[in-house]
Structures are given as C-alpha cells and as structure tokens.
Design an enzyme around this catalytic site. Structure first.
Site, short mmCIF file in Angstrom:
data_model
loop_
_atom_site.label_atom_id
_atom_site.label_comp_id
_atom_site.label_asym_id
_atom_site.label_seq_id
_atom_site.Cartn_x
_atom_site.Cartn_y
_atom_site.Cartn_z
N GLY A 50 5.46 5.09 -0.92
CA GLY A 50 6.09 3.89 -1.43
C GLY A 50 7.60 4.13 -1.62
O GLY A 50 8.23 4.93 -0.97
N THR A 95 0.50 4.70 -7.70
CA THR A 95 0.12 3.66 -7.21
C THR A 95 0.32 3.54 -5.63
O THR A 95 1.17 3.95 -4.99
CB THR A 95 1.06 2.11 -7.44
N GLU A 125 0.81 -2.62 -4.55
CA GLU A 125 0.58 -1.35 -5.03
C GLU A 125 -0.77 -1.29 -5.84
O GLU A 125 -0.97 -2.24 -6.83
CB GLU A 125 1.76 -0.86 -5.90
N ILE A 139 -5.74 3.22 -8.73
CA ILE A 139 -7.44 3.17 -8.85
C ILE A 139 -7.48 4.04 -9.93
O ILE A 139 -7.11 5.07 -10.35
CB ILE A 139 -7.73 4.06 -7.52
N HIS A 194 -9.36 6.14 -11.49
CA HIS A 194 -10.07 7.36 -11.14
C HIS A 194 -9.16 8.51 -10.74
O HIS A 194 -8.15 8.40 -10.26
CB HIS A 194 -10.91 6.96 -9.79
N TYR A 224 -2.57 9.74 1.50
CA TYR A 224 -1.60 8.83 2.24
C TYR A 224 -2.23 8.88 3.67
O TYR A 224 -2.89 9.86 4.03
CB TYR A 224 -0.20 9.60 2.39
N ARG A 239 -1.50 -11.01 -15.81
CA ARG A 239 -0.16 -11.46 -16.20
C ARG A 239 0.75 -11.55 -15.21
O ARG A 239 0.61 -10.77 -14.04
CB ARG A 239 0.22 -10.39 -17.41
N LYS A 269 6.93 -8.35 -15.81
CA LYS A 269 7.72 -8.51 -17.00
C LYS A 269 8.83 -7.39 -16.75
O LYS A 269 8.55 -6.26 -15.93
CB LYS A 269 6.89 -8.08 -18.14
N PHE A 310 10.67 -4.51 -19.04
CA PHE A 310 10.34 -3.71 -20.14
C PHE A 310 11.93 -2.98 -20.73
O PHE A 310 12.54 -2.78 -19.87
CB PHE A 310 9.43 -2.68 -20.21
P1 ADP Z 1 4.75 6.23 -3.67
O1 ADP Z 1 5.93 5.87 -4.17
O2 ADP Z 1 4.62 7.13 -2.39
O3 ADP Z 1 3.70 5.17 -3.64
P2 ADP Z 1 3.12 7.11 -6.03
O4 ADP Z 1 3.69 7.99 -7.32
O5 ADP Z 1 3.06 5.83 -6.38
O6 ADP Z 1 4.12 7.43 -4.71
O7 ADP Z 1 1.94 7.92 -5.68
C1 ADP Z 1 1.19 7.06 -4.64
C2 ADP Z 1 0.23 8.21 -4.04
O8 ADP Z 1 -0.61 8.93 -5.08
C3 ADP Z 1 -0.77 7.41 -3.42
O9 ADP Z 1 -0.36 6.97 -2.13
C4 ADP Z 1 -2.10 8.56 -3.12
O10 ADP Z 1 -2.02 9.15 -1.97
C5 ADP Z 1 -1.95 9.21 -4.68
N1 ADP Z 1 -3.02 8.80 -5.66
C6 ADP Z 1 -3.63 9.79 -6.53
N2 ADP Z 1 -4.53 9.12 -7.30
C7 ADP Z 1 -4.43 8.02 -7.15
C8 ADP Z 1 -4.88 6.88 -8.10
N3 ADP Z 1 -5.49 7.03 -8.85
N4 ADP Z 1 -4.39 5.49 -7.54
C9 ADP Z 1 -3.54 5.47 -6.60
N5 ADP Z 1 -2.81 6.38 -5.91
C10 ADP Z 1 -3.24 7.95 -5.97
MG MG Z 2 3.40 3.89 -5.30
#
Ligand code: ADP
Ligand code: MG
Length: 157
Positions: free
Chosen positions: A17, A29, A81, A84, A86, A93, A106, A109, A111
């Site tokens: 991301g 995310t 994005e 999850i 969990h 990735y 919603r 927004k 913040f």
């Molecule tokens: P990016 O900017 O690369 O999306 P993030 O800080 O948003 O980085 O982290 C996203 C990555 O974290 C996901 O691509 C996945 O590999 C990992 N990840 C680990 N746990 C979770 C979770 N519970 N939900 C979503 N992504 C997760």
């Molecule tokens: Mg992300």
C-alpha cells in the site's frame, strides 16, 4: 451508491500500500491491486464497509473495509483496503485475498487527531462485529465463494 451493490464478492492479490502506517496504528489494511479496484462498480460509494475475508484457503474472518480515494492518483482513483479482524503470525503480501462485503457503516471522514481516527476505527470494528453476527450477514461466511476450486495449490498448504 453504498448498499445496492451488496453483497459484493471480490478476490485478488494483496499488494503493497502507501505505507501510511496503518500497521503502526494496530490496524493493518491489506490493499488490493489497481486492477482489482478498477473492477469495482464505478458508482460504489467511498466509506467504511464490513464483511468476511479469507487469505488463501485459510479461515474466514470478520473484516472492516475502506473504499477511499487513492493519493497516488491525485484522488481520482479509488483504493480498497481490508482490515481483517484477526491476528496473523505473518504478513501475507502476494497472497490471494477473498472478500464479501455485506454492509455499509459510514462515509469517509476527516479527523482532527490521530486519537479521534483510531477511536472511530475501533467503533467501526465493534459495529462490524455486531452486525456480522446477525443471520443475514453470518450466512455469507459459509458461502461457496470462500472454497477455492479443487486442485488449486495455495501457499503454506
Ligand atoms: P501497506 O501500506 O503495505 O498496505 P499496512 O500497514 O496497511 O501496509 O499493512 C498491511 C499488511 O499487513 C497487509 O498487506 C498484510 O500483509 C499484513 N497484515 C497482517 N495482519 C493483517 C490484518 N489483520 N489485516 C490486514 N492486513 C494484515
Ligand atoms: Mg494498507
């Protein structure tokens, strides 16, 4: 805008991301690629949604999802994005993320502070958890969509 496309089924690769530090906030995310985002209905509203998600052929978990404007493309394209609900042992990735979006929470927004943002997301997560326990949403957890085609090999299995 928001509801008439639901439930919405989607599958695609998890890509890097924008490094906005979601993980540092405790709410990583998983981002879908641009091609997957382009396949979304063009009139689907930006905002916060909830539903079910599964990585590879793993378990199906509750999720919250944001459809927002993609800063890489001067906010003319969307980003999708998925957070999850969990705790995973490792990042995923490059793996295939399957989701079904079942409801809308919603609009997007702005913040005033990071604390306000984090508490809004925590409320979204609690709302998603409650809604997803209702029969009309719970039934989609068992949808055949989450069972990958026979013979398909998936990482870690
Ligand atoms: P990016 O900017 O690369 O999306 P993030 O800080 O948003 O980085 O982290 C996203 C990555 O974290 C996901 O691509 C996945 O590999 C990992 N990840 C680990 N746990 C979770 C979770 N519970 N939900 C979503 N992504 C997760
Ligand atoms: Mg992300």
């Amino acid at each position: 805008g928001a509801m008439r496309h639901l439930p919405y089924f989607c599958r695609g690769e998890v890509v890097k991301g924008f490094g906005r530090g979601s993980k540092e906030l405790g709410i990583p995310t998983a981002n879908f690629s641009e091609q997957v985002v382009e396949s979304f209905p063009p009139d689907i509203s930006t905002g916060i949604y909830y539903g079910w998600a599964c990585v590879g052929n793993g378990d199906v978990h509750k999720m919250v999802l944001s459809i927002g404007w993609n800063p890489f493309y001067k906010n003319i394209k969307k980003s999708v994005e998925t957070h999850i609900i969990h705790t995973f042992k490792e990042d995923f990735y490059g793996e295939i993320l399957s989701i079904v979006i079942t409801g809308y929470i919603r609009p997007e927004k702005n913040f005033d502070s990071l604390d306000a943002l984090i508490s809004a997301i925590q409320e979204d997560i609690e709302e998603a958890k409650r809604q997803l326990d209702l029969p009309e949403h719970l039934k989609l957890k068992e949808d055949n969509f989450f069972h990958l085609p026979e013979g398909k090999t998936v990482k870690n299995h």
